[in-house]
Scaffold this motif. Structure first.
Motif, mmCIF file in Angstrom:
data_model
loop_
_atom_site.group_PDB
_atom_site.id
_atom_site.type_symbol
_atom_site.label_atom_id
_atom_site.label_comp_id
_atom_site.label_asym_id
_atom_site.label_seq_id
_atom_site.Cartn_x
_atom_site.Cartn_y
_atom_site.Cartn_z
ATOM 1 N N GLY A 1 -22.666 61.125 70.873
ATOM 2 C CA GLY A 1 -22.385 59.751 71.038
ATOM 3 C C GLY A 1 -20.920 59.493 71.315
ATOM 4 N N VAL A 2 -20.273 59.000 70.285
ATOM 5 C CA VAL A 2 -18.871 58.588 70.417
ATOM 6 C C VAL A 2 -17.979 59.784 70.708
ATOM 7 C CG1 VAL A 2 -16.922 57.583 69.185
ATOM 8 C CG2 VAL A 2 -19.187 56.579 68.953
ATOM 9 N N SER A 3 -18.260 60.927 70.086
ATOM 10 C CA SER A 3 -17.442 62.126 70.313
ATOM 11 C C SER A 3 -17.507 62.581 71.762
ATOM 12 C CB SER A 3 -17.908 63.267 69.413
ATOM 13 O OG SER A 3 -17.700 62.961 68.067
ATOM 14 N N VAL A 4 -18.674 62.498 72.350
ATOM 15 C CA VAL A 4 -18.832 62.919 73.741
ATOM 16 C C VAL A 4 -18.040 62.002 74.669
ATOM 17 C CG1 VAL A 4 -20.499 63.202 75.616
ATOM 18 C CG2 VAL A 4 -21.071 63.990 73.319
ATOM 19 N N VAL A 5 -18.139 60.704 74.452
ATOM 20 C CA VAL A 5 -17.400 59.744 75.280
ATOM 21 C C VAL A 5 -15.901 59.913 75.081
ATOM 22 C CG1 VAL A 5 -16.965 57.298 75.710
ATOM 23 C CG2 VAL A 5 -19.301 58.099 75.356
ATOM 24 N N ALA A 6 -15.482 60.077 73.817
ATOM 25 C CA ALA A 6 -14.054 60.267 73.535
ATOM 26 C C ALA A 6 -13.533 61.534 74.194
ATOM 27 C CB ALA A 6 -13.817 60.315 72.029
ATOM 28 N N GLY A 67 -13.152 68.608 84.142
ATOM 29 C CA GLY A 67 -12.352 68.272 82.958
ATOM 30 C C GLY A 67 -13.065 67.369 81.980
ATOM 31 N N ALA A 68 -13.746 66.356 82.476
ATOM 32 C CA ALA A 68 -14.436 65.414 81.587
ATOM 33 C C ALA A 68 -15.577 66.092 80.824
ATOM 34 C CB ALA A 68 -14.928 64.197 82.366
ATOM 35 N N PRO A 69 -16.480 66.809 81.495
ATOM 36 C CA PRO A 69 -17.561 67.445 80.733
ATOM 37 C C PRO A 69 -17.074 68.518 79.760
ATOM 38 C CG PRO A 69 -18.119 67.367 83.060
ATOM 39 C CD PRO A 69 -16.685 66.938 82.935
ATOM 40 N N THR A 74 -16.181 70.144 74.197
ATOM 41 C CA THR A 74 -15.234 70.666 73.209
ATOM 42 C C THR A 74 -15.115 69.732 72.013
ATOM 43 O OG1 THR A 74 -13.985 71.820 74.918
ATOM 44 C CG2 THR A 74 -12.839 71.375 72.839
ATOM 45 N N VAL A 75 -14.924 68.448 72.258
ATOM 46 C CA VAL A 75 -14.770 67.490 71.162
ATOM 47 C C VAL A 75 -16.067 67.364 70.368
ATOM 48 C CG1 VAL A 75 -14.341 65.066 70.589
ATOM 49 C CG2 VAL A 75 -12.879 66.235 72.232
ATOM 50 N N ALA A 76 -17.190 67.306 71.044
ATOM 51 C CA ALA A 76 -18.475 67.198 70.345
ATOM 52 C C ALA A 76 -18.735 68.439 69.497
ATOM 53 C CB ALA A 76 -19.602 66.982 71.345
ATOM 54 N N THR A 77 -18.417 69.613 70.024
ATOM 55 C CA THR A 77 -18.595 70.854 69.259
ATOM 56 C C THR A 77 -17.671 70.894 68.062
ATOM 57 O OG1 THR A 77 -19.253 72.014 71.271
ATOM 58 C CG2 THR A 77 -18.541 73.373 69.415
ATOM 59 N N TYR A 78 -16.442 70.471 68.241
ATOM 60 C CA TYR A 78 -15.505 70.408 67.129
ATOM 61 C C TYR A 78 -16.035 69.481 66.031
ATOM 62 C CZ TYR A 78 -11.508 69.131 64.311
ATOM 63 O OH TYR A 78 -10.682 68.881 63.254
ATOM 64 N N THR A 81 -19.014 71.090 64.259
ATOM 65 C CA THR A 81 -18.575 72.174 63.386
ATOM 66 C C THR A 81 -17.875 71.627 62.147
ATOM 67 O OG1 THR A 81 -18.320 73.602 65.313
ATOM 68 C CG2 THR A 81 -17.202 74.294 63.295
ATOM 69 N N TYR A 82 -17.002 70.664 62.336
ATOM 70 C CA TYR A 82 -16.272 70.060 61.223
ATOM 71 C C TYR A 82 -17.232 69.449 60.199
ATOM 72 C CZ TYR A 82 -13.000 67.004 58.773
ATOM 73 O OH TYR A 82 -12.259 66.364 57.813
ATOM 74 N N ARG A 83 -18.195 68.686 60.687
ATOM 75 C CA ARG A 83 -19.170 68.055 59.773
ATOM 76 C C ARG A 83 -20.052 69.091 59.098
ATOM 77 N NH1 ARG A 83 -20.520 62.179 62.258
ATOM 78 N NH2 ARG A 83 -18.407 61.813 62.978
ATOM 79 N N SER A 84 -20.402 70.140 59.814
ATOM 80 C CA SER A 84 -21.215 71.198 59.227
ATOM 81 C C SER A 84 -20.465 71.903 58.112
ATOM 82 C CB SER A 84 -21.634 72.213 60.282
ATOM 83 O OG SER A 84 -22.476 71.628 61.236
ATOM 84 N N LEU A 85 -19.188 72.166 58.328
ATOM 85 C CA LEU A 85 -18.390 72.846 57.309
ATOM 86 C C LEU A 85 -18.137 71.963 56.095
ATOM 87 C CD1 LEU A 85 -15.838 74.735 59.571
ATOM 88 C CD2 LEU A 85 -17.730 75.712 58.260
ATOM 89 N N LEU A 86 -18.041 70.656 56.302
ATOM 90 C CA LEU A 86 -17.851 69.746 55.175
ATOM 91 C C LEU A 86 -19.071 69.713 54.254
ATOM 92 C CD1 LEU A 86 -16.061 66.589 56.631
ATOM 93 C CD2 LEU A 86 -15.117 68.327 55.107
ATOM 94 N N GLN A 87 -20.239 69.932 54.808
ATOM 95 C CA GLN A 87 -21.466 69.869 54.023
ATOM 96 C C GLN A 87 -21.662 71.126 53.177
ATOM 97 O OE1 GLN A 87 -24.558 69.045 56.829
ATOM 98 N NE2 GLN A 87 -23.869 66.947 57.175
#
Length: 88
Positions: A1-6, A67-69, A74-78, A81-87
């Motif tokens: 969602g937002v991560s992909v657009v950002a 560049g956009a895709p 990259t941002v969506a994967t980050y 991963t970040y949310r997975s590690l927090l859990q």
């Protein structure tokens, strides 16, 4: 969602600034000029101001198209991963 657009917007923003610099770097690397200043002066002499701007932006379709895709992924994967590690 937002991560992909950002991420996509970040990729576009990056290439807006990087593409002209990348073009100048290519001119220096291929021997058209010895340094960035000379590359710009040579282009201005050959193509004028508007022509040089066009030359500096040549290839924007490819740069933005990859560049956009890639930044979106990259941002969506980050984020994932970040949310997975927090859990854990």
């Amino acid at each position: 969602g937002v991560s992909v657009v950002a991420g996509a917007m970040a990729g576009l923003a990056y290439w807006v600034g990087a593409l002209p610099l990348d073009t100048i770097k290519t001119w220096v690397q291929n021997g058209s000029a010895n340094n960035a200043g000379e590359a710009i002066r040579n282009s201005m002499a050959r193509h004028g101001f508007r022509g040089t701007l066009r030359q500096l932006c040549t290839g924007w379709q490819m740069a933005f198209g990859r560049g956009a895709p890639s930044a979106a992924i990259t941002v969506a994967t980050y984020e994932w991963t970040y949310r997975s590690l927090l859990q854990q």
